[in-house]
Scaffold this motif. Structure first.
Motif, PDB file in Angstrom:
ATOM      1  N   THR A  33       0.840  -1.189   0.000  1.00 34.07           N
ATOM      2  CA  THR A  33       0.000   0.000   0.000  1.00 34.07           C
ATOM      3  C   THR A  33       0.881   1.246   0.000  1.00 34.07           C
ATOM      4  OG1 THR A  33      -1.739  -1.145   1.233  1.00 34.07           O
ATOM      5  CG2 THR A  33      -1.806   1.261   1.239  1.00 34.07           C
ATOM      6  N   ALA A  34       0.557   2.211  -0.854  1.00 32.56           N
ATOM      7  CA  ALA A  34       1.296   3.470  -0.918  1.00 32.56           C
ATOM      8  C   ALA A  34       0.416   4.592  -0.371  1.00 32.56           C
ATOM      9  CB  ALA A  34       1.707   3.778  -2.349  1.00 32.56           C
ATOM     10  N   ILE A  35       0.883   5.251   0.681  1.00 28.38           N
ATOM     11  CA  ILE A  35       0.149   6.352   1.299  1.00 28.38           C
ATOM     12  C   ILE A  35       0.941   7.646   1.083  1.00 28.38           C
ATOM     13  CG2 ILE A  35      -0.806   7.307   3.421  1.00 28.38           C
ATOM     14  CD1 ILE A  35      -2.216   4.794   2.468  1.00 28.38           C
ATOM     15  N   ALA A  36       0.285   8.640   0.480  1.00 21.64           N
ATOM     16  CA  ALA A  36       0.929   9.926   0.215  1.00 21.64           C
ATOM     17  C   ALA A  36       0.681  10.893   1.360  1.00 21.64           C
ATOM     18  CB  ALA A  36       0.401  10.515  -1.084  1.00 21.64           C
ATOM     19  N   THR A  37       1.727  11.627   1.737  1.00 20.67           N
ATOM     20  CA  THR A  37       1.593  12.760   2.640  1.00 20.67           C
ATOM     21  C   THR A  37       1.475  14.006   1.777  1.00 20.67           C
ATOM     22  OG1 THR A  37       2.944  11.686   4.332  1.00 20.67           O
ATOM     23  CG2 THR A  37       2.648  14.059   4.523  1.00 20.67           C
ATOM     24  N   ILE A  38       0.336  14.688   1.855  1.00 23.13           N
ATOM     25  CA  ILE A  38       0.062  15.809   0.972  1.00 23.13           C
ATOM     26  C   ILE A  38       0.119  17.112   1.765  1.00 23.13           C
ATOM     27  CG2 ILE A  38      -1.625  16.842  -0.606  1.00 23.13           C
ATOM     28  CD1 ILE A  38      -2.714  14.023  -1.052  1.00 23.13           C
ATOM     29  N   ASN A  39       0.977  18.032   1.296  1.00 24.61           N
ATOM     30  CA  ASN A  39       1.151  19.314   1.960  1.00 24.61           C
ATOM     31  C   ASN A  39       0.185  20.335   1.369  1.00 24.61           C
ATOM     32  OD1 ASN A  39       2.378  21.971   2.694  1.00 24.61           O
ATOM     33  ND2 ASN A  39       3.914  20.616   3.616  1.00 24.61           N
ATOM     34  N   HIS A  40      -0.432  21.133   2.240  1.00 28.88           N
ATOM     35  CA  HIS A  40      -1.394  22.153   1.805  1.00 28.88           C
ATOM     36  C   HIS A  40      -0.950  23.545   2.241  1.00 28.88           C
ATOM     37  CE1 HIS A  40      -4.316  19.071   0.608  1.00 28.88           C
ATOM     38  NE2 HIS A  40      -3.989  18.441   1.724  1.00 28.88           N
ATOM     39  N   GLY A  41       0.314  23.826   2.030  1.00 30.31           N
ATOM     40  CA  GLY A  41       0.806  25.143   2.413  1.00 30.31           C
ATOM     41  C   GLY A  41       0.777  25.339   3.901  1.00 30.31           C
ATOM     42  N   ASN A  42       0.022  26.354   4.350  1.00 33.88           N
ATOM     43  CA  ASN A  42      -0.047  26.664   5.773  1.00 33.88           C
ATOM     44  C   ASN A  42      -1.060  25.810   6.526  1.00 33.88           C
ATOM     45  OD1 ASN A  42       1.880  28.713   5.490  1.00 33.88           O
ATOM     46  ND2 ASN A  42       0.306  30.222   4.929  1.00 33.88           N
ATOM     47  N   HIS A  43      -1.763  24.951   5.816  1.00 33.62           N
ATOM     48  CA  HIS A  43      -2.753  24.087   6.444  1.00 33.62           C
ATOM     49  C   HIS A  43      -2.131  22.738   6.798  1.00 33.62           C
ATOM     50  CE1 HIS A  43      -6.049  26.856   5.647  1.00 33.62           C
ATOM     51  NE2 HIS A  43      -5.578  27.002   4.409  1.00 33.62           N
ATOM     52  N   PRO A  44      -2.740  22.007   7.722  1.00 33.34           N
ATOM     53  CA  PRO A  44      -2.185  20.696   8.095  1.00 33.34           C
ATOM     54  C   PRO A  44      -2.128  19.728   6.912  1.00 33.34           C
ATOM     55  CG  PRO A  44      -3.801  21.443   9.713  1.00 33.34           C
ATOM     56  CD  PRO A  44      -3.909  22.385   8.545  1.00 33.34           C
ATOM     57  N   ALA A  45      -1.145  18.855   6.932  1.00 29.93           N
ATOM     58  CA  ALA A  45      -1.006  17.850   5.876  1.00 29.93           C
ATOM     59  C   ALA A  45      -2.142  16.842   5.960  1.00 29.93           C
ATOM     60  CB  ALA A  45       0.334  17.138   6.006  1.00 29.93           C
ATOM     61  N   THR A  46      -2.466  16.261   4.821  1.00 23.42           N
ATOM     62  CA  THR A  46      -3.453  15.188   4.775  1.00 23.42           C
ATOM     63  C   THR A  46      -2.791  13.956   4.171  1.00 23.42           C
ATOM     64  OG1 THR A  46      -4.261  15.931   2.616  1.00 23.42           O
ATOM     65  CG2 THR A  46      -5.415  16.749   4.570  1.00 23.42           C
ATOM     66  N   TYR A  47      -3.486  12.820   4.255  1.00 16.64           N
ATOM     67  CA  TYR A  47      -2.927  11.560   3.792  1.00 16.64           C
ATOM     68  C   TYR A  47      -3.914  10.888   2.846  1.00 16.64           C
ATOM     69  CZ  TYR A  47       0.013  12.591   7.777  1.00 16.64           C
ATOM     70  OH  TYR A  47       0.843  13.226   8.642  1.00 16.64           O
ATOM     71  N   GLU A  48      -3.382  10.300   1.777  1.00 17.88           N
ATOM     72  CA  GLU A  48      -4.247   9.698   0.764  1.00 17.88           C
ATOM     73  C   GLU A  48      -3.649   8.390   0.264  1.00 17.88           C
ATOM     74  OE1 GLU A  48      -5.973  10.703  -3.713  1.00 17.88           O
ATOM     75  OE2 GLU A  48      -5.179  12.318  -2.454  1.00 17.88           O
ATOM     76  N   ASN A  49      -4.504   7.390   0.091  1.00 14.30           N
ATOM     77  CA  ASN A  49      -4.084   6.116  -0.481  1.00 14.30           C
ATOM     78  C   ASN A  49      -3.940   6.283  -1.989  1.00 14.30           C
ATOM     79  OD1 ASN A  49      -3.885   3.477  -1.529  1.00 14.30           O
ATOM     80  ND2 ASN A  49      -5.090   2.625   0.126  1.00 14.30           N
ATOM     81  N   ILE A  50      -2.705   6.169  -2.502  1.00 13.09           N
ATOM     82  CA  ILE A  50      -2.466   6.340  -3.940  1.00 13.09           C
ATOM     83  C   ILE A  50      -1.867   5.060  -4.547  1.00 13.09           C
ATOM     84  CG2 ILE A  50      -2.216   8.847  -3.813  1.00 13.09           C
ATOM     85  CD1 ILE A  50       0.827   8.442  -3.905  1.00 13.09           C
ATOM     86  N   THR A  51      -2.209   3.927  -3.939  1.00 13.30           N
ATOM     87  CA  THR A  51      -1.647   2.643  -4.371  1.00 13.30           C
ATOM     88  C   THR A  51      -1.834   2.403  -5.859  1.00 13.30           C
ATOM     89  OG1 THR A  51      -2.062   1.699  -2.178  1.00 13.30           O
ATOM     90  CG2 THR A  51      -1.733   0.147  -3.987  1.00 13.30           C
ATOM     91  N   ASN A  52      -3.002   2.758  -6.389  1.00  8.22           N
ATOM     92  CA  ASN A  52      -3.296   2.513  -7.803  1.00  8.22           C
ATOM     93  C   ASN A  52      -2.930   3.675  -8.710  1.00  8.22           C
ATOM     94  OD1 ASN A  52      -4.416  -0.112  -7.396  1.00  8.22           O
ATOM     95  ND2 ASN A  52      -6.282   0.844  -6.616  1.00  8.22           N
ATOM     96  N   GLN A  53      -2.263   4.697  -8.158  1.00  6.81           N
ATOM     97  CA  GLN A  53      -1.895   5.862  -8.955  1.00  6.81           C
ATOM     98  C   GLN A  53      -0.397   5.994  -9.156  1.00  6.81           C
ATOM     99  OE1 GLN A  53      -3.902   9.398  -7.337  1.00  6.81           O
ATOM    100  NE2 GLN A  53      -5.381   8.022  -6.370  1.00  6.81           N
ATOM    101  N   VAL A  54       0.385   5.250  -8.400  1.00  4.20           N
ATOM    102  CA  VAL A  54       1.839   5.330  -8.514  1.00  4.20           C
ATOM    103  C   VAL A  54       2.357   4.323  -9.537  1.00  4.20           C
ATOM    104  CG1 VAL A  54       2.119   6.113  -6.143  1.00  4.20           C
ATOM    105  CG2 VAL A  54       2.156   3.666  -6.643  1.00  4.20           C
TER     106      VAL A  54
END
Length: 232
Positions: free
Chosen positions: A49-70
């Protein structure tokens, strides 16, 4: 100008990319799990499973499952194969990394996991090769299938598989048959229940695998072939 960080751990290789403003987003890192999978013998498989840490500038980071996108890849195709969905099959003895890669905001971001297949001991009691991942991460439990390979004469026959877990610290053994995750590599040949009950479906050979994920997100597995012969 941007800042780059790189972690050399097996489970995480990250590239922190530039971003500006509150609305800009970027993938900072990819974490692939389980981090390490140690197989006894060939034919084992594991879903990564591949989980992305996504940065949103000054907002808190979020996490997304990108297993089928990498994009999944491995440098040692003679040891393991990985498909577009991160499903890994061991085809040879050895150790290799499985890497998930995607394009980030201004560069490539990747994460990796390690899979290892250790050959059985020789007559001298040694295998000639040991999985360094096991020595490094020391999973709490290793698995072994009782009796291993199985053969039935015709579809419809049922065999109960059992798996024993051994604690590395003490060597204590326990029946883990109902604690592991069971899978079959070819359900047109054999299916397996949650309790390790294998049913022959059609002629051929399937690999039956038991997988256990440890608390540290390392995984151990044991696999054996199940063959369904011609009915007479």
């Amino acid at each position: 100008m941007f800042r780059r960080y790189c972690l050399g751990a097996l489970g995480l290789i990250c590239l922190v990319l530039p971003f500006t403003g509150c609305t800009s987003t970027s993938i900072d890192a990819i974490t692939v799990s389980p981090t390490v999978t140690d197989f006894e013998g060939l034919g084992g498989s594991v879903q990564l499973t591949a989980i992305a840490t996504i940065n949103h500038g000054n907002h808190p980071a979020t996490y997304e499952n990108i297993t089928n996108q990498v994009k999944w890849s491995t440098p040692l195709a003679e040891v393991a194969q990985v498909n577009a969905s991160g499903y890994v099959t061991l085809i040879g003895y050895g150790i290799t990394q499985i890497t998930a890669t995607t394009n980030g905001f201004q560069g490539v971001v990747s994460g990796s996991a390690t899979v290892c297949a250790e050959p059985p001991p020789t007559s001298s009691g040694t295998s000639g090769f040991s999985c360094p991942s096991v020595a490094t991460f020391k999973p709490k439990t290793t698995l072994s299938l009782v009796r291993g390979e199985r053969t039935v004469s015709m579809p419809g026959e049922v065999v109960q598989f059992h798996v024993i877990g051994s604690t590395r610290e003490t060597g204590a053994e326990d029946d883990m048959t109902e604690a592991v995750t069971w899978s079959s590599t070819n359900e047109s040949v054999a299916t397996v229940s949650r309790s390790g009950l294998v049913t022959g479906v059609g002629r051929g050979t399937a690999t039956i695998m038991a997988t256990l994920t440890n608390e540290d997100k390392t995984a151990v597995a044991a696999a054996a072939n199940f063959t369904v012969g011609l009915s007479r």
